[in-house]
Design a protein around this motif. Sequence first.
Motif, PDB file in Angstrom:
ATOM      1  N   ASN A  90      33.911 117.026 -61.577  1.00 33.73           N
ATOM      2  CA  ASN A  90      34.396 116.119 -60.521  1.00 33.73           C
ATOM      3  C   ASN A  90      33.292 115.720 -59.535  1.00 33.73           C
ATOM      4  O   ASN A  90      33.563 115.247 -58.438  1.00 33.73           O
ATOM      5  N   ALA A 103      34.988 108.877 -55.251  1.00 37.09           N
ATOM      6  CA  ALA A 103      36.211 109.217 -54.509  1.00 37.09           C
ATOM      7  C   ALA A 103      37.439 108.757 -55.290  1.00 37.09           C
ATOM      8  O   ALA A 103      38.452 109.463 -55.349  1.00 37.09           O
ATOM      9  N   PHE A 111      40.925 125.678 -56.543  1.00 43.54           N
ATOM     10  CA  PHE A 111      39.760 126.519 -56.214  1.00 43.54           C
ATOM     11  C   PHE A 111      40.081 128.002 -56.390  1.00 43.54           C
ATOM     12  O   PHE A 111      41.240 128.417 -56.300  1.00 43.54           O
ATOM     13  N   ASP A 119      25.685 108.578 -42.590  1.00 47.10           N
ATOM     14  CA  ASP A 119      27.070 108.807 -43.035  1.00 47.10           C
ATOM     15  C   ASP A 119      28.047 108.718 -41.867  1.00 47.10           C
ATOM     16  O   ASP A 119      29.151 108.194 -42.008  1.00 47.10           O
ATOM     17  N   ARG A 155      28.544 105.115 -41.011  1.00 45.98           N
ATOM     18  CA  ARG A 155      29.390 104.486 -42.025  1.00 45.98           C
ATOM     19  C   ARG A 155      30.861 104.863 -41.820  1.00 45.98           C
ATOM     20  O   ARG A 155      31.754 104.047 -42.003  1.00 45.98           O
ATOM     21  N   THR A 173      32.352 128.300 -41.878  1.00 49.22           N
ATOM     22  CA  THR A 173      33.392 129.032 -42.605  1.00 49.22           C
ATOM     23  C   THR A 173      34.055 128.114 -43.628  1.00 49.22           C
ATOM     24  O   THR A 173      34.337 128.516 -44.759  1.00 49.22           O
ATOM     25  N   THR A 207      34.003 128.941 -47.611  1.00 46.96           N
ATOM     26  CA  THR A 207      35.294 129.203 -48.271  1.00 46.96           C
ATOM     27  C   THR A 207      35.736 127.993 -49.107  1.00 46.96           C
ATOM     28  O   THR A 207      36.902 127.888 -49.486  1.00 46.96           O
ATOM     29  N   GLU A 208      34.826 127.094 -49.360  1.00 47.57           N
ATOM     30  CA  GLU A 208      35.025 125.923 -50.232  1.00 47.57           C
ATOM     31  C   GLU A 208      36.042 124.917 -49.695  1.00 47.57           C
ATOM     32  O   GLU A 208      36.532 124.074 -50.435  1.00 47.57           O
ATOM     33  N   GLN A 209      36.384 125.003 -48.399  1.00 48.01           N
ATOM     34  CA  GLN A 209      37.348 124.033 -47.853  1.00 48.01           C
ATOM     35  C   GLN A 209      36.734 122.633 -47.805  1.00 48.01           C
ATOM     36  O   GLN A 209      37.430 121.634 -48.000  1.00 48.01           O
ATOM     37  N   ASP A 240      34.406 121.552 -49.929  1.00 43.80           N
ATOM     38  CA  ASP A 240      34.424 121.114 -51.330  1.00 43.80           C
ATOM     39  C   ASP A 240      35.824 120.619 -51.709  1.00 43.80           C
ATOM     40  O   ASP A 240      35.974 119.641 -52.439  1.00 43.80           O
ATOM     41  N   ALA A 241      36.844 121.346 -51.195  1.00 45.43           N
ATOM     42  CA  ALA A 241      38.224 120.966 -51.513  1.00 45.43           C
ATOM     43  C   ALA A 241      38.524 119.562 -50.985  1.00 45.43           C
ATOM     44  O   ALA A 241      39.130 118.753 -51.675  1.00 45.43           O
ATOM     45  N   LEU A 242      38.076 119.289 -49.759  1.00 44.80           N
ATOM     46  CA  LEU A 242      38.281 117.940 -49.191  1.00 44.80           C
ATOM     47  C   LEU A 242      37.624 116.890 -50.064  1.00 44.80           C
ATOM     48  O   LEU A 242      38.227 115.863 -50.382  1.00 44.80           O
ATOM     49  N   GLU A 243      36.373 117.171 -50.448  1.00 43.70           N
ATOM     50  CA  GLU A 243      35.643 116.214 -51.289  1.00 43.70           C
ATOM     51  C   GLU A 243      36.340 116.032 -52.632  1.00 43.70           C
ATOM     52  O   GLU A 243      36.427 114.920 -53.152  1.00 43.70           O
ATOM     53  N   SER A 244      36.839 117.145 -53.184  1.00 44.00           N
ATOM     54  CA  SER A 244      37.482 117.062 -54.493  1.00 44.00           C
ATOM     55  C   SER A 244      38.788 116.271 -54.432  1.00 44.00           C
ATOM     56  O   SER A 244      39.291 115.820 -55.447  1.00 44.00           O
ATOM     57  N   LEU A 245      39.345 116.122 -53.217  1.00 46.21           N
ATOM     58  CA  LEU A 245      40.557 115.311 -53.066  1.00 46.21           C
ATOM     59  C   LEU A 245      40.205 113.845 -52.795  1.00 46.21           C
ATOM     60  O   LEU A 245      41.073 113.041 -52.452  1.00 46.21           O
ATOM     61  N   GLY A 246      38.927 113.530 -52.919  1.00 47.03           N
ATOM     62  CA  GLY A 246      38.472 112.155 -52.706  1.00 47.03           C
ATOM     63  C   GLY A 246      38.412 111.784 -51.234  1.00 47.03           C
ATOM     64  O   GLY A 246      38.407 110.615 -50.876  1.00 47.03           O
ATOM     65  N   ARG A 247      38.412 112.798 -50.347  1.00 46.35           N
ATOM     66  CA  ARG A 247      38.365 112.529 -48.904  1.00 46.35           C
ATOM     67  C   ARG A 247      36.993 112.898 -48.360  1.00 46.35           C
ATOM     68  O   ARG A 247      36.342 113.789 -48.868  1.00 46.35           O
ATOM     69  N   HIS A 270      36.859 113.372 -41.778  1.00 51.84           N
ATOM     70  CA  HIS A 270      37.935 114.332 -41.503  1.00 51.84           C
ATOM     71  C   HIS A 270      37.507 115.443 -40.552  1.00 51.84           C
ATOM     72  O   HIS A 270      38.303 115.919 -39.761  1.00 51.84           O
TER      73      HIS A 270
END
Lengths: 259, 269
Positions: free
Chosen positions: A48, A74, A84, B38, B41, B131, B135-137, B139-146, B151
Amino acid sequence: MIELQNISKRFLSNVVLDGVSLAVQDGETVALLGPSGVGKSVTLKMINGLLKPDSGDVIVDGLHVPKLKRHELALLRSRIGYVFQYGALFDSDTVAENIRLGITDEDQHRDVAYCAERVKECLRLVNLAPDVADKYPAELSGGMKKRVGIARAIAGKPKYLLYDEPTSGLDPVNADVIDGLIERLRDELAVTSVVVSHDVRGSFRVADRVALLWQAKIRAVGTAEEILASRDSAVQQFLERDLEMSLIQAEGNQERHGA
Amino acid sequence: MAAVTGALDLVRYFGRWGRRPAQHVLGNAGRFTYLLIDLARGLTEWRVYLPRMFTQATHIGYGSLFIVLLVAGFAGAVTSLQTGYQFTGALPLYYAGAVISESMILELGPVLTALILAGRIGARYAAELGTMRVTEQIDALESLGRSPITHLLLPRIIAGILVIPALTMFANATGILVGYLTAKGSLGLTYADFEYGARYFFRPLDLWYSLIKSYCFAGAVTLIPCYIGYNTQQGAEGVGRATTTAVVSASVTILLLDALTTKLLLGVK
């Protein structure tokens, strides 16, 4: 379809992946097995676009992931659900808000009524009660966090689902529940999935095919039966180690219950 | 020949020794520039960051008000007492009014507020984002396309840039008020004398200078910790290191900006 074409990745002098190729057909579930630190999660992050390969190509839905521009990436990510390892839930948001973030279509995301309904539906799909929606991640058990992580990943109705060690850190009962859930989602949602795991039994249960990642390369790919019948020394070594671990775990459980 | 080889070895040794810090500085400068691009933008996506910005502004504004006013009050009181100690008998009393108000507006209000907030807000931003990174939070945001920029970073930075100058103005007012009350009690300074001294030396530029300075400091207090927290690595230890680095870097930058703005805005030679 997900295609990894001869991908390599190194972090400083540590070669994590060396010419890895794998194809996952539409609607198929492939488990990526291997010991810890072998590059399974790195592979998943490349699918991804969270990480870029040093060489080789990653193709998802016909798109060359490493070459995608920010907005294209995106857009692609909105079609990929990512679970995760430790849930990666947003601590300051409730479960409902966490799941709502998974609704990637902006119009739907702004529609409060739709979001409330979708949150309820996703919680039902992962076998969680509706009242969990108002709780914060800190109030949930490890297994519940994983299930909320799965609910968030499926909230946007993705075409692909990537699971990063979905059962790690869970007791056998909860691990079984999560495996069952992955199986159910595979059948109900008909998504294409890649499950990264070091749990052989669980992987054989949920996956159509299994790939063994060993010393930066794919050593074997096939169905559970094909893997079990493999004469490859690395495959046998890995399976023996897993069997030993299972026995140690079972003995530990027996001792705990005996005490 | 041996001398040449020795000299070359020495050059190589010091070259290697100096390359790492140089790479580190250049790497950070590059990443920081990309972050600024960024952020610029992301400004168009106001629907995402505006609601979160109000939450952050409430947290940092309301939460920091007490400590900012407390420190400003003490600064005003101590300035007043020291002015009395140095000036009594040597200069007319109304000078105390000028010294207290000008010290607060030009230096103590903006700098002390910024330094406190570098510790309070800077540490909070770096620890929160660090943190979230480990804790990959993020990465999680990015993986949701956000975008984590819109944010997480923009709401924090804009909130800080709006709130810190306001807190500085409150600090200036509190410092002057407490300074006057202390001078009244210890020096017997009347309100008329205080007001006369304060007005006699006051120029509107002073207040603008204080405000401009506080905006510059707000940039340092928010941007640097956000950058450091966002790029945190290596688990809990990394979060600790990021938090310390963020507070120290923001504080040093505040002092540098203080000197720079004084030189540029007041035209001091």
